[in-house]
Design an enzyme around this catalytic site. Sequence first.
Site, mmCIF file in Angstrom:
data_model
loop_
_atom_site.group_PDB
_atom_site.id
_atom_site.type_symbol
_atom_site.label_atom_id
_atom_site.label_comp_id
_atom_site.label_asym_id
_atom_site.label_seq_id
_atom_site.Cartn_x
_atom_site.Cartn_y
_atom_site.Cartn_z
ATOM 1 N N GLU A 66 -137.797 -9.515 -41.160
ATOM 2 C CA GLU A 66 -138.811 -8.984 -42.076
ATOM 3 C C GLU A 66 -139.878 -10.042 -42.359
ATOM 4 O O GLU A 66 -139.626 -11.252 -42.260
ATOM 5 C CB GLU A 66 -138.119 -8.578 -43.392
ATOM 6 C CG GLU A 66 -139.050 -7.948 -44.409
ATOM 7 C CD GLU A 66 -138.299 -7.241 -45.529
ATOM 8 O OE1 GLU A 66 -137.069 -7.410 -45.627
ATOM 9 O OE2 GLU A 66 -138.945 -6.501 -46.293
ATOM 10 N N ASN A 213 -138.715 2.947 -44.862
ATOM 11 C CA ASN A 213 -137.544 2.110 -45.097
ATOM 12 C C ASN A 213 -137.074 2.315 -46.536
ATOM 13 O O ASN A 213 -137.890 2.288 -47.463
ATOM 14 C CB ASN A 213 -137.912 0.624 -44.898
ATOM 15 C CG ASN A 213 -136.833 -0.308 -45.445
ATOM 16 O OD1 ASN A 213 -135.804 -0.492 -44.804
ATOM 17 N ND2 ASN A 213 -137.045 -0.880 -46.625
ATOM 18 N N GLU A 214 -135.803 2.506 -46.709
ATOM 19 C CA GLU A 214 -135.226 2.651 -48.050
ATOM 20 C C GLU A 214 -136.127 3.539 -48.915
ATOM 21 O O GLU A 214 -136.522 3.167 -50.026
ATOM 22 C CB GLU A 214 -134.955 1.286 -48.697
ATOM 23 C CG GLU A 214 -133.920 0.496 -47.908
ATOM 24 C CD GLU A 214 -133.315 -0.697 -48.648
ATOM 25 O OE1 GLU A 214 -133.767 -1.040 -49.747
ATOM 26 O OE2 GLU A 214 -132.351 -1.287 -48.090
ATOM 27 N N TYR A 280 -124.948 -3.939 -47.513
ATOM 28 C CA TYR A 280 -124.814 -5.397 -47.597
ATOM 29 C C TYR A 280 -123.467 -5.761 -48.197
ATOM 30 O O TYR A 280 -122.958 -5.065 -49.087
ATOM 31 C CB TYR A 280 -125.937 -5.991 -48.464
ATOM 32 C CG TYR A 280 -127.277 -6.018 -47.751
ATOM 33 C CD1 TYR A 280 -127.580 -7.062 -46.881
ATOM 34 C CD2 TYR A 280 -128.214 -5.016 -47.934
ATOM 35 C CE1 TYR A 280 -128.803 -7.102 -46.208
ATOM 36 C CE2 TYR A 280 -129.444 -5.046 -47.271
ATOM 37 C CZ TYR A 280 -129.727 -6.091 -46.408
ATOM 38 O OH TYR A 280 -130.929 -6.132 -45.741
ATOM 39 N N GLU A 336 -129.738 -2.404 -41.465
ATOM 40 C CA GLU A 336 -129.633 -3.588 -42.337
ATOM 41 C C GLU A 336 -128.179 -3.755 -42.734
ATOM 42 O O GLU A 336 -127.583 -2.851 -43.338
ATOM 43 C CB GLU A 336 -130.519 -3.449 -43.585
ATOM 44 C CG GLU A 336 -132.000 -3.579 -43.277
ATOM 45 C CD GLU A 336 -132.881 -3.631 -44.519
ATOM 46 O OE1 GLU A 336 -132.410 -4.142 -45.554
ATOM 47 O OE2 GLU A 336 -134.025 -3.153 -44.423
ATOM 48 N N GLN A 385 -130.829 -11.425 -41.812
ATOM 49 C CA GLN A 385 -131.977 -11.310 -40.941
ATOM 50 C C GLN A 385 -131.962 -12.488 -39.972
ATOM 51 O O GLN A 385 -131.266 -13.467 -40.214
ATOM 52 C CB GLN A 385 -133.242 -11.313 -41.761
ATOM 53 C CG GLN A 385 -133.322 -10.196 -42.791
ATOM 54 C CD GLN A 385 -134.718 -10.067 -43.391
ATOM 55 O OE1 GLN A 385 -135.654 -10.774 -43.079
ATOM 56 N NE2 GLN A 385 -134.834 -9.122 -44.320
#
Length: 533
Positions: A66, A213-214, A280, A336, A385
Site C-alpha cells: 500500500e 477496498n473495505e 488480521y 489482506e 505488507q
Amino acid sequence: MQLRTVLILSLVSLHLISGCASTPAPVVAPVAAPESQPSKTSTSITVHTDRPKGQISRHIHGQFSEMLGRGIHQGIWVGPDSPIPNTRGLRNDVVAALRRAKVPVIRWPGGCFADYYHWKDGVGQRDQRRPQVNALWGGATEDNQFGTHEFMDLCQQVGCEPYICANVGSGSVQEMNEWIAYLNSDDDIPIVQMRRANGRQDSWHVRFFGIGNESWGCGGNMSPDFYADQYLQYMTYAWAYSGNFLYRIACGPNVSDYNWTETLMRRARWAMDGLSLHYYTVPGTWQDKGSAISFDEHEWFVTMQKAFFMDELLRKHGEIMYRYDPDKRVGLIVDEWGTWFNAEPGSRPGFLYQQNTLRDALVAGLTLNILQRHCDRVKMANIAQTVNVLQAMILTDNEKMLLTPTYHVFDMYKVHQDATRLATDVNCPRYGPPDGAIPSVSASASRDASGRLHISLCNLDPDSPMPVTVHLNAAQAKAVSATVLTAEAMNAHNTFENPDAIKPTELKDVRLADTSSVELTLPSKSVVMLEIE
Ligand code: AHR
C-alpha cells in the site's frame, strides 16, 4: 517451560485434515482412519499421493503493497537520483529479493488508500504530479512520485502480475473506467494517447482488478446492499478493453461478517470473478495489539490460535459461497492477512512499522498451509505488507535491507506454487489450554510438475520438539531432504546489525524409514520444508 502451568498441553486429540473441507460438497472425501492410537508425544502424517486435490494457485503466495508509511517510499521506491542502487527508481536489493522468492502478484495502491487515490495524480512528469495527504495513514504528504507507470515497472522487474484496486469510496465510475483504458486499451482514444505521451506505447494487459477496498469501513462505510448496488454499477463499466480479460474482484467481508458474503453472493455473484476477505492476526485488542518482539508464551499461543481462525473463516465463507456457486467459479481472494502488532516504539504509529520474529514465521507457515488446504476456493491471497509495513517480508533502513523470518517462509514455500495439492491427514497432539487448544502441527503437501513431493510442516509448540512419521501411501520415495527455520528464542529476529540471525538451514534429523515413510523430528517452534524424490 515457563508457562507450562498456564498452557497445559491438552489431552491428545485427533486432528484430521483431509480433503478440501471448505465447502459442503455433496460427496465428502472419506476421512482416513488413524493407523494407531494417537500419541501424546508424536505425530503421524499420511500424505495421500493418489488423492490430488487441485492446483495450489501461485497467487496464494501474493503480496500487498500500500501507499503507506515507508512501504513504497524508501522500501521500494527511492527515485532514480538516489545513491541507493536502483533501476529507474526501484531499489535493486528489494526487487532482487522479491524475484528470488518468486512473488507472483502484488496488490496496490491500497488498502484504505485506494479509496482516496486518484490515479491521474500519479502519472505524467514527476515534477508536476499533484501531492495529497495520506490522511488515514500517518498524515504524511504523498507526493505521488510512485504511480501507475512505476508500479507496472515494479511488477515487470519482479516478474509478477499486478493487482490494482480502484477507488469506489471517493472516485467515480468514469475515473475507474479511464484507469482501465489507460492500463489495457490499444485503441486510439484520448486516454491512450495520454499514456503514450507519458512514455508507454503498449497496454499492460492488467488482469486482476479490485472494485473498492473495505467498502464496509474505510472504503465508504457502506452496508452490504448499498455496496452490492455500487459494485454492480461500477462493474458494468469495468471493461476489459482490447481483447483483455479482467478478473473483477468485489469487496468482501470483514473477518466473520457472513451476512456481507451472503448478500454479495446472492446479488452479484454473476458479475464477479472474486470476492475478497480481510483478516488480521492481532493477539491483543485493536487498542493494544501487543508488542511485536516482547511477548510471553501466552501471547505466542494466542497468536497461533488467532492465526488458526483463518481455517474457520475460509470454511464458513466457503460454505455460503458454495450455496450460490457450487462450481466454485468465484474465487475467495484473501487480499489482506498477517500479524498486526503495536507499531515499533519511536516510529510514527500510522506508518505501521513492526519487527518480525520467529512467531511471524509460524503465522506465515500456518496461514499458507491453511490457504493451500482451501485452494479449491482460495485463488489468491496477499500478505500485508511487502516492505516496512505490518508483517513485512523485508525491512529497510536507508541503504540497509534485511529479510525477515516471514520472507524466509515464503521463499521456502515457493515450491508449492502451482503444484498439485495432495490430501493429507495429520494426527497430532494439541497445543494450548484444554478449552482452546489447537493442533500442534500443521502440514500441507503437494506434487510439482517434475513429480517431486513437498511437505510444509509447522510445529507451533514453542517448548517441545515433535517426532513425526510421514506415511506416503502409493509413493516410492528414493531420497529426502529438508530445510528448517527455527531459533532458540520465540522472538528471534533479524536486525540491521545482525541480518542473518535467523535464516533457513538444512535439517539433518530426517531419514527415509522405507520407500513409503519418512521420519524426522521437528524442532520446537519451527517451519520445515520436506522434499521427497
Ligand atoms: O493494511 C493496512 C490497512 O488494513 C489497509 O489500509 C486496510 O485495508 C486495512 O484495514
